[in-house]
Design a protein around this motif. Structure first.
Motif, PDB file in Angstrom:
ATOM      1  N   ALA A  29     -59.625  49.679  -7.942  1.00  0.00           N
ATOM      2  CA  ALA A  29     -58.685  49.944  -9.512  1.00  0.00           C
ATOM      3  C   ALA A  29     -58.867  48.378  -9.557  1.00  0.00           C
ATOM      4  O   ALA A  29     -59.059  47.852 -10.750  1.00  0.00           O
ATOM      5  CB  ALA A  29     -57.399  49.900  -9.110  1.00  0.00           C
ATOM      6  N   ARG A  30     -58.149  46.747  -8.553  1.00  0.00           N
ATOM      7  CA  ARG A  30     -58.608  45.550  -8.638  1.00  0.00           C
ATOM      8  C   ARG A  30     -59.593  45.654  -9.691  1.00  0.00           C
ATOM      9  O   ARG A  30     -60.160  44.474 -10.806  1.00  0.00           O
ATOM     10  CB  ARG A  30     -58.434  44.899  -8.057  1.00  0.00           C
ATOM     11  N   GLU A  31     -60.700  45.997  -9.264  1.00  0.00           N
ATOM     12  CA  GLU A  31     -62.043  45.880  -9.490  1.00  0.00           C
ATOM     13  C   GLU A  31     -62.193  45.900 -11.027  1.00  0.00           C
ATOM     14  O   GLU A  31     -63.342  45.488 -11.974  1.00  0.00           O
ATOM     15  CB  GLU A  31     -63.402  46.172  -8.045  1.00  0.00           C
ATOM     16  N   ASP A  44     -49.035  45.139 -11.097  1.00  0.00           N
ATOM     17  CA  ASP A  44     -48.406  46.364 -11.800  1.00  0.00           C
ATOM     18  C   ASP A  44     -49.110  47.763 -11.630  1.00  0.00           C
ATOM     19  O   ASP A  44     -48.375  48.884 -10.791  1.00  0.00           O
ATOM     20  CB  ASP A  44     -48.020  46.564 -13.197  1.00  0.00           C
ATOM     21  N   ILE A  45     -50.197  47.510 -12.175  1.00  0.00           N
ATOM     22  CA  ILE A  45     -51.110  48.598 -12.073  1.00  0.00           C
ATOM     23  C   ILE A  45     -51.602  48.836 -10.824  1.00  0.00           C
ATOM     24  O   ILE A  45     -51.673  50.171 -10.346  1.00  0.00           O
ATOM     25  CB  ILE A  45     -51.959  48.451 -13.369  1.00  0.00           C
ATOM     26  N   ALA A  46     -52.390  48.083  -9.498  1.00  0.00           N
ATOM     27  CA  ALA A  46     -52.413  48.128  -8.596  1.00  0.00           C
ATOM     28  C   ALA A  46     -51.278  48.396  -7.556  1.00  0.00           C
ATOM     29  O   ALA A  46     -51.880  50.045  -7.372  1.00  0.00           O
ATOM     30  CB  ALA A  46     -53.284  46.610  -8.052  1.00  0.00           C
ATOM     31  N   VAL A  82     -53.967  55.759 -15.019  1.00  0.00           N
ATOM     32  CA  VAL A  82     -54.150  55.644 -14.070  1.00  0.00           C
ATOM     33  C   VAL A  82     -53.941  56.996 -13.787  1.00  0.00           C
ATOM     34  O   VAL A  82     -52.677  57.977 -14.528  1.00  0.00           O
ATOM     35  CB  VAL A  82     -53.441  54.844 -12.970  1.00  0.00           C
ATOM     36  N   GLU A  83     -54.905  58.129 -12.532  1.00  0.00           N
ATOM     37  CA  GLU A  83     -54.713  58.937 -12.881  1.00  0.00           C
ATOM     38  C   GLU A  83     -55.367  59.968 -11.312  1.00  0.00           C
ATOM     39  O   GLU A  83     -56.394  59.517 -10.864  1.00  0.00           O
ATOM     40  CB  GLU A  83     -55.532  60.410 -14.239  1.00  0.00           C
ATOM     41  N   VAL A  84     -54.061  60.134 -10.831  1.00  0.00           N
ATOM     42  CA  VAL A  84     -54.429  60.576  -9.613  1.00  0.00           C
ATOM     43  C   VAL A  84     -54.370  62.320  -9.101  1.00  0.00           C
ATOM     44  O   VAL A  84     -53.792  63.199  -9.901  1.00  0.00           O
ATOM     45  CB  VAL A  84     -53.031  60.326  -7.917  1.00  0.00           C
TER      46      VAL A  84
END
Length: 143
Positions: A29-31, A44-46, A82-84
């Motif tokens: 995600a960071r990349e 926050d997203i990470a 973001v979806e898991v």
């Protein structure tokens, strides 16, 4: 003439039910966020990726399976979704506790609900998708 550039392409990766999948998902995600120029809320997203991935591994992924992490740039505001996706049953919810000190577990969705602008749970067959959205964030875009 429209001079706006199109949003970046979505990214996704599948992770097996392994302890190292959570830090790998966070790094992925960071990349992606760095490649997309999304710096404003990348921490926050990470963190939310970590929490949703952990929840999927602990509560949603049956033995021998895994989860799919999908990152989708939002075309209308420079944000990200973001979806898991996992194949487990049940519907996650923010714990409703009145205790002064919450238990060690159960804080993941509480963090997601506080950090993300929106979050929710959708159906898939089999299982579910837990998602969260963050508005704004790309360099040069309004928050």
């Amino acid at each position: 003439m429209n001079t706006e550039s199109p949003p970046p392409s979505p990214r996704e990766r599948f992770y097996r039910r392994e302890r190292q999948s959570v830090p790998a998902a966070r790094a992925f995600a960071r990349e992606a966020l760095a490649d997309w120029g999304m710096r404003k809320r990348s921490y926050d997203i990470a963190l939310c990726v970590s929490e949703l991935a952990t929840n999927a591994l602990v509560h949603g992924v049956p033995p021998g399976r895994g989860f799919l992490l999908r990152l989708l740039p939002l075309p209308y505001d420079g944000g990200v979704r973001v979806e898991v996706h996992d194949s487990g049953a049940g519907e996650p919810a923010v714990p409703q506790t009145h205790a002064r000190e919450p238990d060690e577990g159960g804080r993941g969705l509480l963090l997601v609900s506080e950090l993300a602008d929106k979050w929710g749970v959708g159906e898939r067959e089999p299982g579910k998708v837990v998602w969260c959205e963050f508005v704004g964030g790309r360099v040069g875009e309004a928050p």
